[in-house]
Design a protein around this motif. Structure first.
Motif, short mmCIF file in Angstrom:
data_model
loop_
_atom_site.label_atom_id
_atom_site.label_comp_id
_atom_site.label_asym_id
_atom_site.label_seq_id
_atom_site.Cartn_x
_atom_site.Cartn_y
_atom_site.Cartn_z
N LEU A 77 -1.84 26.20 10.92
CA LEU A 77 -1.69 27.29 11.90
C LEU A 77 -3.07 27.82 12.31
O LEU A 77 -3.25 29.00 12.57
N GLU A 78 -4.06 26.94 12.39
CA GLU A 78 -5.42 27.38 12.71
C GLU A 78 -5.46 28.11 14.05
O GLU A 78 -4.74 27.76 14.98
N GLY A 79 -6.34 29.08 14.10
CA GLY A 79 -6.52 29.85 15.34
C GLY A 79 -6.89 31.28 15.03
O GLY A 79 -7.06 31.65 13.86
N ASN A 80 -7.02 32.07 16.08
CA ASN A 80 -7.43 33.47 15.94
C ASN A 80 -6.48 34.24 15.01
O ASN A 80 -5.26 34.14 15.15
N ARG A 96 -1.56 35.71 12.48
CA ARG A 96 -2.08 34.69 13.40
C ARG A 96 -1.76 35.17 14.81
O ARG A 96 -0.60 35.30 15.20
N ASN A 97 -2.84 35.48 15.56
CA ASN A 97 -2.67 36.10 16.89
C ASN A 97 -2.29 35.07 17.95
O ASN A 97 -3.04 34.83 18.89
N ASP A 98 -1.13 34.52 17.80
CA ASP A 98 -0.61 33.58 18.79
C ASP A 98 -0.07 34.41 19.96
O ASP A 98 0.75 35.30 19.74
N PRO A 99 -0.52 34.14 21.20
CA PRO A 99 -0.07 34.99 22.31
C PRO A 99 1.42 34.90 22.59
O PRO A 99 2.02 35.85 23.09
N VAL A 100 2.01 33.77 22.30
CA VAL A 100 3.43 33.59 22.62
C VAL A 100 4.32 34.10 21.49
O VAL A 100 5.24 34.88 21.71
#
Lengths: 196, 208
Positions: A77-80, A96-100
């Motif tokens: 789940l890599e990312g911001n 995990r700051n996923d926009p969706v």
């Protein structure tokens, strides 16, 4: 020739950046009318996706950011993200700051227990998250690329103003009413800035 | 009769084209200041380190005694503060809290300045100081002010303008798309630009 370049750049930039302009317009409306949409979206419930045990253990001096990064990497789940250790240091919360569809991983160092939760997609939170997303310095390419796109929108906005003025000035028939409109806008802006 | 119908349709289209172009054009100049402020303030938000972050220098305005009514020492202070501010010619919306020394700390934020007011119930002294916004702060205030959860007709009017700007931005999109589509020789590359924009945006949604 210059006029042609200005007109076409104005148009093609507009077409290319349509999604961004639409995003900022809609998200601003969503924020200024938050009560009409979803006033408490920050408290949108988290829905449990799964639970598992994190096999590795962290040293006592491991920072929340380091732990968060490692856990997200293990879960693919890599990312911001934003990692917060509880005051009693018994649980680590990694969002995990996923926009969706943001995900939250709660890690209990004592037994390595991981709880993975997500927030379902909702229009207003999505718009607000995208509106506020900005800035360089993140360790993820996608974040910095998004910040570049924000810069491009900024430059495009200034270009649209200047090129719009140029095109307006070229149309002699619209000069006088256009000038009146522009002065009206500038005058109103100055009055509001000075008085409110 | 049948021969006149296409002419009428053609004239209507020309009429709509003109309205569309004029709407696209005239709505631009009116909102130039807002549009420029939103652009420049977005640059500040995207590059905060470039613009510094030091505190605003506050200049003392006054320090005097407030004796018009008994001082309150606890509870909801808003009504008291409203009268206190009015008596000192500082009308308008504010934010207030009790500090650790049981003093009332009030802040009034305007676009160009903010006023910090402190009232000590023990001594009845009220003091005020004012800090003028630098460009970074002014841009931030213009960018973030909006919404109807506020007092004062000017603040509400500002919120209405913010709404109108957002609607105008959508009108620019719609009218711009209409003008582009009518320029047949630009349809191909325009489609490439539009498609690329949406593809890139969707890629961001999945990549961020």
């Amino acid at each position: 020739m210059f006029s042609k370049v200005v007109r076409q750049t104005h148009m093609y930039l507009g077409l290319l950046l349509t999604p961004w302009v639409l995003l900022y317009a809609l998200s601003t409306l969503a924020m200024t009318h938050r009560d009409a949409f979803h006033p408490n979206f920050y408290s949108t419930p988290w829905e449990k996706v799964s639970e598992q045990v994190f096999a590795a253990q962290f040293s006592a001096d491991a920072t929340p950011d380091f732990m968060g990064q490692e856990i997200l990497q293990t879960l693919h789940l890599e990312g911001n993200f934003r990692a917060t250790l509880s005051k009693d240091k018994k649980t680590l919360s990694v969002v995990r700051n996923d926009p969706v569809s943001p995900q939250r991983i709660t890690y209990t160092p004592a037994d390595g227990h991981l709880v993975i939760e997500k927030q379902n997609f909702a229009v207003q939170p999505f718009l607000e998250r995208m509106h506020r997303r900005r800035g360089f310095g993140a360790s993820f390419v996608a974040d910095n690329a998004w910040a570049v796109s924000v810069d491009i929108v900024v430059v495009a906005m200034i270009f649209w103003v200047l090129s719009g003025l140029w095109m307006w000035w070229e149309l002699k028939i619209t000069r006088a009413p256009g000038l009146a409109v522009a002065l009206g806008g500038i005058g109103l802006f100055i009055v509001l800035i000075l008085t409110s | 009769m049948t021969g006149t119908e296409p002419i009428v349709t053609h004239q209507r289209r020309i009429g709509f084209d003109k309205i569309n172009r004029r709407t696209h054009l005239y709505s631009g100049p009116f909102f130039i200041p807002w549009f420029l402020f939103y652009a420049l303030s977005s640059a500040v938000f995207n590059h905060p380190a470039w613009f510094g972050s030091g505190p605003v220098k506050m200049t003392p305005l006054f320090d005097r005694t407030y004796t018009a009514e008994p001082a309150i020492t606890q509870g909801d202070p808003r009504a008291f503060v409203q009268r206190l501010l009015k008596a000192n010619s500082l009308d308008g919306q504010f934010i207030v809290h009790w500090d650790d020394d049981q003093r009332l700390v009030v802040n009034q934020v305007r676009f160009l300045y903010n006023t910090a007011i402190t009232f000590d119930p023990a001594t009845r002294r009220v003091s005020a100081s004012r800090g003028w916004a630098n460009l970074r702060i002014l841009l931030g205030r213009v960018h973030t002010r909006g919404g109807y959860d506020t007092n004062g007709s000017l603040q509400i009017f500002w919120a209405v303008i913010v709404d109108v700007i957002q609607v105008t931005m959508m009108i620019w999109i719609a009218s711009g798309l209409y003008m582009w589509w009518n320029l047949k020789r630009f349809r191909g590359w325009g489609m490439v630009a539009l498609g690329s924009g949406f593809a890139l945006f969707v890629a961001f949604l999945f990549g961020l």
